[in-house]
Design a protein around this motif. Structure first.
Motif, PDB file in Angstrom:
ATOM      1  N   LYS A 174      21.067  56.242  -9.618  1.00  0.00           N
ATOM      2  CA  LYS A 174      20.929  54.787  -9.565  1.00  0.00           C
ATOM      3  C   LYS A 174      21.282  54.155 -10.910  1.00  0.00           C
ATOM      4  O   LYS A 174      21.977  53.136 -10.969  1.00  0.00           O
ATOM      5  CB  LYS A 174      19.508  54.401  -9.169  1.00  0.00           C
ATOM      6  CG  LYS A 174      19.178  54.680  -7.733  1.00  0.00           C
ATOM      7  CD  LYS A 174      17.724  54.327  -7.439  1.00  0.00           C
ATOM      8  CE  LYS A 174      17.336  54.744  -6.035  1.00  0.00           C
ATOM      9  NZ  LYS A 174      15.903  54.519  -5.775  1.00  0.00           N
ATOM     10  N   LEU A 175      20.795  54.757 -11.981  1.00  0.00           N
ATOM     11  CA  LEU A 175      21.090  54.224 -13.315  1.00  0.00           C
ATOM     12  C   LEU A 175      22.582  54.319 -13.638  1.00  0.00           C
ATOM     13  O   LEU A 175      23.150  53.396 -14.236  1.00  0.00           O
ATOM     14  CB  LEU A 175      20.270  54.966 -14.371  1.00  0.00           C
ATOM     15  CG  LEU A 175      18.768  54.702 -14.347  1.00  0.00           C
ATOM     16  CD1 LEU A 175      18.056  55.653 -15.308  1.00  0.00           C
ATOM     17  CD2 LEU A 175      18.465  53.256 -14.691  1.00  0.00           C
ATOM     18  N   MET A 176      23.200  55.417 -13.243  1.00  0.00           N
ATOM     19  CA  MET A 176      24.636  55.580 -13.490  1.00  0.00           C
ATOM     20  C   MET A 176      25.439  54.540 -12.701  1.00  0.00           C
ATOM     21  O   MET A 176      26.403  53.968 -13.219  1.00  0.00           O
ATOM     22  CB  MET A 176      25.091  56.990 -13.106  1.00  0.00           C
ATOM     23  CG  MET A 176      24.550  58.074 -14.011  1.00  0.00           C
ATOM     24  SD  MET A 176      25.240  58.009 -15.664  1.00  0.00           S
ATOM     25  CE  MET A 176      26.885  58.592 -15.323  1.00  0.00           C
ATOM     26  N   SER A 177      25.035  54.264 -11.464  1.00  0.00           N
ATOM     27  CA  SER A 177      25.719  53.254 -10.653  1.00  0.00           C
ATOM     28  C   SER A 177      25.557  51.868 -11.271  1.00  0.00           C
ATOM     29  O   SER A 177      26.510  51.089 -11.335  1.00  0.00           O
ATOM     30  CB  SER A 177      25.162  53.251  -9.231  1.00  0.00           C
ATOM     31  OG  SER A 177      25.442  54.463  -8.599  1.00  0.00           O
ATOM     32  N   ALA A 178      24.351  51.570 -11.717  1.00  0.00           N
ATOM     33  CA  ALA A 178      24.098  50.273 -12.336  1.00  0.00           C
ATOM     34  C   ALA A 178      24.912  50.118 -13.616  1.00  0.00           C
ATOM     35  O   ALA A 178      25.491  49.059 -13.875  1.00  0.00           O
ATOM     36  CB  ALA A 178      22.610  50.102 -12.626  1.00  0.00           C
ATOM     37  N   ARG A 179      24.973  51.174 -14.394  1.00  0.00           N
ATOM     38  CA  ARG A 179      25.737  51.117 -15.655  1.00  0.00           C
ATOM     39  C   ARG A 179      27.233  50.969 -15.380  1.00  0.00           C
ATOM     40  O   ARG A 179      27.928  50.215 -16.064  1.00  0.00           O
ATOM     41  CB  ARG A 179      25.461  52.372 -16.488  1.00  0.00           C
ATOM     42  CG  ARG A 179      26.165  52.402 -17.793  1.00  0.00           C
ATOM     43  CD  ARG A 179      25.706  51.268 -18.706  1.00  0.00           C
ATOM     44  NE  ARG A 179      26.457  51.328 -19.946  1.00  0.00           N
ATOM     45  CZ  ARG A 179      26.902  50.257 -20.578  1.00  0.00           C
ATOM     46  NH1 ARG A 179      26.620  49.064 -20.128  1.00  0.00           N
ATOM     47  NH2 ARG A 179      27.593  50.380 -21.675  1.00  0.00           N
ATOM     48  N   ALA A 180      27.722  51.673 -14.366  1.00  0.00           N
ATOM     49  CA  ALA A 180      29.136  51.553 -14.006  1.00  0.00           C
ATOM     50  C   ALA A 180      29.448  50.133 -13.567  1.00  0.00           C
ATOM     51  O   ALA A 180      30.494  49.575 -13.913  1.00  0.00           O
ATOM     52  CB  ALA A 180      29.479  52.542 -12.906  1.00  0.00           C
ATOM     53  N   ALA A 181      28.542  49.519 -12.813  1.00  0.00           N
ATOM     54  CA  ALA A 181      28.743  48.133 -12.382  1.00  0.00           C
ATOM     55  C   ALA A 181      28.752  47.196 -13.583  1.00  0.00           C
ATOM     56  O   ALA A 181      29.563  46.266 -13.646  1.00  0.00           O
ATOM     57  CB  ALA A 181      27.659  47.736 -11.390  1.00  0.00           C
TER      58      ALA A 181
END
Length: 65
Positions: A45-52
């Motif tokens: 989830k954190l990686m997805s948020a950071r990518a966004a």
């Protein structure tokens, strides 16, 4: 012969302390596996948020002023 076979098989039934220790270790392994799963999901989830964030930040920087 039967004594040799029984001695060869490591049975927890003969020693209740081993059975308790085995159960405790199995519970601890289950706890650690669930922790790893939870942390892995949180990391995803954190990686997805950071990518966004990176993608939206790059889009804002590329717009003409």
């Amino acid at each position: 012969m039967a004594k040799a076979l029984i001695g060869h098989l490591n049975s927890d039934l003969r020693d209740p302390r081993l059975a308790l220790e085995n159960a405790r270790l199995r519970n601890r392994v289950a706890e650690l596996e669930s922790l790893v799963l939870r942390l892995s999901e949180e990391n995803d989830k954190l990686m997805s948020a950071r990518a966004a964030e990176i993608l939206t930040g790059d889009a804002q920087e590329m717009q003409p002023a």
